[in-house]
Design a protein around this motif. Structure first.
Motif, PDB file in Angstrom:
ATOM      1  N   SER B  78     -21.556   6.347 -51.337  1.00 56.55           N
ATOM      2  CA  SER B  78     -22.369   5.497 -51.895  1.00 56.55           C
ATOM      3  C   SER B  78     -22.256   5.709 -53.591  1.00 56.55           C
ATOM      4  CB  SER B  78     -23.743   6.369 -51.756  1.00 56.55           C
ATOM      5  OG  SER B  78     -24.009   7.704 -52.072  1.00 56.55           O
ATOM      6  N   SER B  81     -22.321   2.758 -56.145  1.00 58.29           N
ATOM      7  CA  SER B  81     -23.862   2.126 -55.975  1.00 58.29           C
ATOM      8  C   SER B  81     -24.597   3.242 -56.854  1.00 58.29           C
ATOM      9  CB  SER B  81     -24.051   1.953 -54.596  1.00 58.29           C
ATOM     10  OG  SER B  81     -23.437   1.088 -53.963  1.00 58.29           O
ATOM     11  N   ARG B 142     -27.089  -0.238 -53.991  1.00 53.51           N
ATOM     12  CA  ARG B 142     -26.543  -1.307 -54.455  1.00 53.51           C
ATOM     13  C   ARG B 142     -27.657  -2.494 -54.435  1.00 53.51           C
ATOM     14  NH1 ARG B 142     -23.356  -1.650 -58.120  1.00 53.51           N
ATOM     15  NH2 ARG B 142     -21.901  -0.687 -57.114  1.00 53.51           N
ATOM     16  N   ASN B 309     -23.434  -5.013 -60.867  1.00 51.43           N
ATOM     17  CA  ASN B 309     -22.161  -4.623 -59.967  1.00 51.43           C
ATOM     18  C   ASN B 309     -21.513  -3.389 -60.689  1.00 51.43           C
ATOM     19  OD1 ASN B 309     -21.228  -6.136 -61.806  1.00 51.43           O
ATOM     20  ND2 ASN B 309     -20.015  -7.263 -60.486  1.00 51.43           N
ATOM     21  N   ASN B 312     -18.766  -0.759 -58.564  1.00 49.34           N
ATOM     22  CA  ASN B 312     -18.153  -1.383 -57.482  1.00 49.34           C
ATOM     23  C   ASN B 312     -16.867  -0.878 -57.229  1.00 49.34           C
ATOM     24  OD1 ASN B 312     -19.149  -2.830 -55.392  1.00 49.34           O
ATOM     25  ND2 ASN B 312     -19.120  -4.670 -56.577  1.00 49.34           N
TER      26      ASN B 312
END
Lengths: 518, 384
Positions: B78, B81, B142, B309, B312
């Motif tokens: 994770s 995110s 996210r 984003n 990412n």
């Protein structure tokens, strides 16, 4: 006389012959010149204590340990056989049914029966044929109540065993080996199994039957071979034996004076356990059944019993190692009731455990000697900011290493590269560093060499002199007799006997250990 | 009492003396030389290196946390995110709510900690596999990032906050710190050496020791003076160095660090030795959450924008860096130093290939192959 007839007669009599089978696990000899002859179509029982070599012997037959791993020859129908793997043995008609039935629970009965040998039609599994054939096999065993499409996980253990037998039959087995088949079965299930075995016999299948339950062995077998310490002791028709005779052969070894017994004087009760019960709710099964006992300072309390008697479960539960089992009962240490939820609690209160399986449960093999030795004692070695006092860690490790005559090239040697005996010494050091008042040692000398064994017995005597109470769980009867002051015997989760060492004999303990309450 | 040394034991000692890390440094030097030749020297220019180190600063912070996860036997998918979410939160607090940059920064870090608590709770106390919890987290955080930013980038005009990711240390301070750093390194090493000597432990040869000191001196001198000749050492690199030293201490010297290695090496043995495994996993994920938030803020500051984003794919780059640096995915093995060198390898590859105008697609192919061969090298070596 034509020679073909003669050959048939030989085959009938010497259908399966083990000749001078010897096998080592690393440096430990587990089978020593074993000889055994089995007739065609008979039920032949292999009897012996834990570690006598029964399972190893049949695993050699089943191709689990192929040729270069053992010496000696196995003759099947007069021809020496040399199975390279399990599949090879299965193709020759030898199938083994393990205690932990090796079925896939999430697959159906028919899929399990034909696993690896699925009937195929142009490379696509022919489910109809598989289903039909499974039904025929089940019917053959009078088990038509089992539906071929049921998932195996929904069947009782007894019915799962029938599925396992069908799997063997589907491979046209000539020899079916049952390794401890009855340990998980209820009495009525055992009766069903026995009628199946008789049924197989009529179909000409030879059965090899391994079990601890002597009364059951005498009921089903036609001939019996007793193994002891990797040697074949005696072989004969069933009528030559009764329970007492079997026990005598199983344990009838000369007791050597290889144990450094010291006279101890038992003091006050340190640890008292009342009505301790452990239940595995997932099966559900009672692993330990209302066990009560007490341990005194200055004594070694031996716990004898056969595999699956519940000794390890008793002490692992007592140590707080289980999260998922239902545990009831009371544990008192020096008169105060303890509430132990985790191993941390047990260690804090002064209980140490030397685990049964040192590789899987005892050691972090990618860490070195120091880090393994101090692992249980780190909370007592930290200074400011949670920093480990390395000097103290090294000093303590070195003290124990010298006291236990540990053989190492550097204290920074990874424990994975130590020999079994030295690994065991590291595990014991780890349990001793937090200064326990009661030390539980589960199979303290399993799989280690004689010199290391002797070192460990001396450590035990020394600990007793220092006022530590020791509980020793062991499946080796000579060790139990040689080291314990008092012996408790367990069978199927229950305490079945208590003996003081001067009254103890191997026969007496084995009687308690096989005393199954009907 | 002591056995003759066998070759096997010798090898183990060599490993414990960090030869593998040296091999990594060697590989890094080869990569640098190669890129310098391929880019006609652009790669080794101080301006580029400054850029490269700044990128390494951000990835390195994540790698420090990921080492804790991997060594204890779990991983965290994770973090990319979380980097995005914490960066976005700082952006919103600064630009849309007009908060003081320190307040915004602190709140953002607290969010990181809270995420760590959330994930740690499910993993440690509810028994959900870390893979699932953090894969879920990857989607959840996210998603929240896109929700709070409305899918738009937030440009950040706050000057003091921008300094954090873009600024440089004063040049005189760099020299002072460099000098003290080398002296401290030699003193600590000598102390460590004397301690080992008093226990009769295997020692590095004096020659190797001198080489190490000289190498250290040269590296620090070149590092400080070359970066000074541009603009100085970026703050993000200083932050990485501070956190590296802090966590090298935590992983090697403290109770927590030893427990992390023990839990990853053999969870059952660790539990039976009285270690509270749940607490360890809780701490591992809290630290990971905190460090992800720090990296998120560094990235936002460097780019002067919070984008929905951001971060990412960072999780996989981070794991790859750790693995290249010798951290075992099976847990229990590997050192932080190696992982940091692994990060430098990854960021150097990325930077060098960008300079060569390779497309992102080709960069991925090369990075993937490097990862594969690094692990194969380890597997093949272990078999010998």
């Amino acid at each position: 006389m034509n020679s073909k007839d003669e050959e048939t007669i030989v085959n009938e009599k010497d259908f399966l012959v083990f000749e001078n089978i010897t096998k080592y696990f690393s440096s430990v000899k587990v089978l020593d010149q074993v000889n055994c002859t089995i007739k065609k179509g008979e039920v032949h029982a292999l009897v012996g204590e834990n570690g006598a070599g029964k399972s190893t012997l049949v695993k050699i037959l089943a191709g689990v340990y192929p040729t270069p791993e053992y010496s000696g020859t196995i003759y099947l129908e007069g021809n020496p056989c040399d199975f390279k793997n399990i599949r090879h043995a299965e193709e020759a008609g030898v199938c083994i049914i393990y205690q932990e039935l090796e079925l896939i629970p999430s697959m159906s009965v028919s899929e399990n029966i034909f696993l690896g040998y699925e009937p195929k039609n142009h490379g696509i599994i022919d489910h109809d044929r598989m289903y039909r054939d499974a039904a025929i096999l089940l019917d053959q065993l009078n088990a038509a109540t089992i539906h071929p499409e049921t998932l195996v996980e929904r069947l009782s253990v007894g019915k799962q065993q029938i599925v396992a037998i069908c799997r063997a039959l589907s491979k046209h087995a000539k020899i079916i080996i049952f390794d401890e088949p009855t340990s998980a079965l209820s009495d009525s299930e055992v009766n069903i199994l026995f009628s199946i075995i008789r049924n197989l016999k009529e179909q000409g299948v030879t059965c090899i039957y391994i079990s601890h339950k002597l009364n059951r062995i005498l009921e089903i077998s036609e001939s019996i071979t007793v193994l002891r310490d990797g040697k074949s002791i005696i072989s004969g028709p069933r009528d030559d034996f009764d329970e007492q005779a079997l026990i005598t052969h199983m344990v009838g070894r000369e007791l050597e004076k290889k144990y450094p017994r010291c006279s101890h004087t038992a003091g006050d009760v340190v640890l008292e356990v009342r009505d301790f019960t452990v239940i595995d709710p997932s099966i559900p099964k009672t692993l330990v059944d209302h066990v009560s006992f007490s341990v005194r300072t200055g004594e070694i309390l031996g716990f004898a019993g056969l595999m699956g008697a519940g000794r390890t479960e008793l002490f692992m539960a007592l140590f707080g190692a289980y999260d998922d089992y239902d545990i009831t009962g009371e544990v008192y240490l020096n008169g105060t009731l303890l509430s132990i939820k985790t191993p941390r609690d047990a260690i804090k209160r002064g209980i140490g455990l030397v685990v049964e399986n040192r590789k899987e449960h005892g050691l972090v093999s990618c860490m070195h000697i120091i880090n393994n030795s101090i692992l249980a004692n780190i909370p007592n070695m930290v200074s400011s900011f949670g920093t480990i006092d390395e000097n103290l860690a090294i000093k303590q490790t070195e003290t124990y290493a010298q006291e236990f005559s540990l053989r190492y090239s550097s204290l920074e040697q990874l424990v994975g590269s130590l020999s079994g005996g030295n690994q065991q010494k590291v595990v014991i050091s780890k349990s001793l560093m937090p200064n326990p008042t009661v030390l539980i040692m589960d199979e303290p000398t399993r799989g280690i060499d004689v010199k290391a064994k002797f070192d460990i017995y001396n450590i035990m005597n020394k600990l007793i002199d220092e006022g530590v109470a020791i509980v020793m769980v062991s499946s080796e009867l000579p060790e139990i007799l040689g080291m314990s002051d008092r012996i408790m015997v367990m069978c199927e989760g229950k305490l079945t006997g208590e003996v003081f060492y001067h009254d103890a004999t191997q026969e007496k303990i084995m009687e308690y250990a096989t005393k199954i309450k009907e | 009492m002591k056995e003759q040394k066998t070759p096997l034991l010798n090898r183990i000692h060599i490993e414990s003396l960090g030869i593998r890390s040296f091999a990594m440094v060697g590989a890094l030097i080869i990569i640098w030389v190669l890129f310098t030749i391929l880019t006609d020297g652009t790669f080794i220019s101080v301006r580029n290196l400054s850029n490269l180190f700044r990128l390494t600063g951000i990835m390195g912070i994540l790698v420090i946390g990921m080492v804790g996860c991997l060594v204890s036997g779990v991983f965290d998918l994770s973090i990319g995110s979380v980097v995005g979410l914490t960066g976005a939160i700082t952006g919103i607090l600064l630009e849309q709510m007009g908060m003081h940059y320190l307040v915004a920064f602190s709140i953002s870090l607290l969010v990181g900690v809270a995420i760590g608590v959330w994930q740690g709770f499910w993993i440690a106390y509810r028994g959900v596999p870390a893979f699932i919890v953090t894969l879920g987290g990857m989607m959840i955080f996210r998603g929240i990032t896109v929700l709070v930013t409305n899918g738009c980038s937030i440009p950040i005009s706050n000057r003091p906050f921008a300094v954090f990711g873009q600024g440089y240390m004063p040049q005189w301070l760099n020299i002072v710190i460099g000098v003290f750093g080398v002296i401290a390194f030699i003193l600590f090493d000598q102390q460590h050496r004397n301690k080992r000597k008093s226990y009769n432990f295997a020692l590095q040869s004096s020659l190797l020791m001198m080489l190490k000191y000289i190498a250290m001196l040269v590296i620090v001198a070149v590092f400080v003076f070359s970066l000074n000749s541009y603009q100085g050492i970026p703050y993000s690199v200083v932050i990485l160095i501070i956190f590296y030293l802090l966590f090298a201490f935590i992983y090697n010297k403290t109770q927590y660090g030893r427990y992390v290695y023990a839990v990853g090496g053999n969870q059952v043995a660790a539990k039976l030795s009285g270690i509270d495994i749940k607490k360890i996993y809780m701490k591992v994920f809290i630290i990971m959450g905190l460090l992800s938030a720090l990296a998120g803020n560094l990235l936002t500051s460097r780019l002067a924008t919070a984008t929905p984003n951001a971060g990412n794919g960072f999780e996989l780059d981070t794991i790859a860096s750790c693995v290249i640096g010798g951290i075992s995915l099976a847990g229990g093995r590997g050192a932080l130093f190696g992982a940091i060198v692994g990060t430098l390898v990854m960021t150097s590859l990325e930077n060098g290939m960008s300079l060569m105008n390779m497309t992102a697609a080709w960069q991925d192919v090369v990075k993937g192959l490097i990862l594969l061969s690094a692990v194969w090298f380890d597997v093949a070596n272990k078999k010998k």
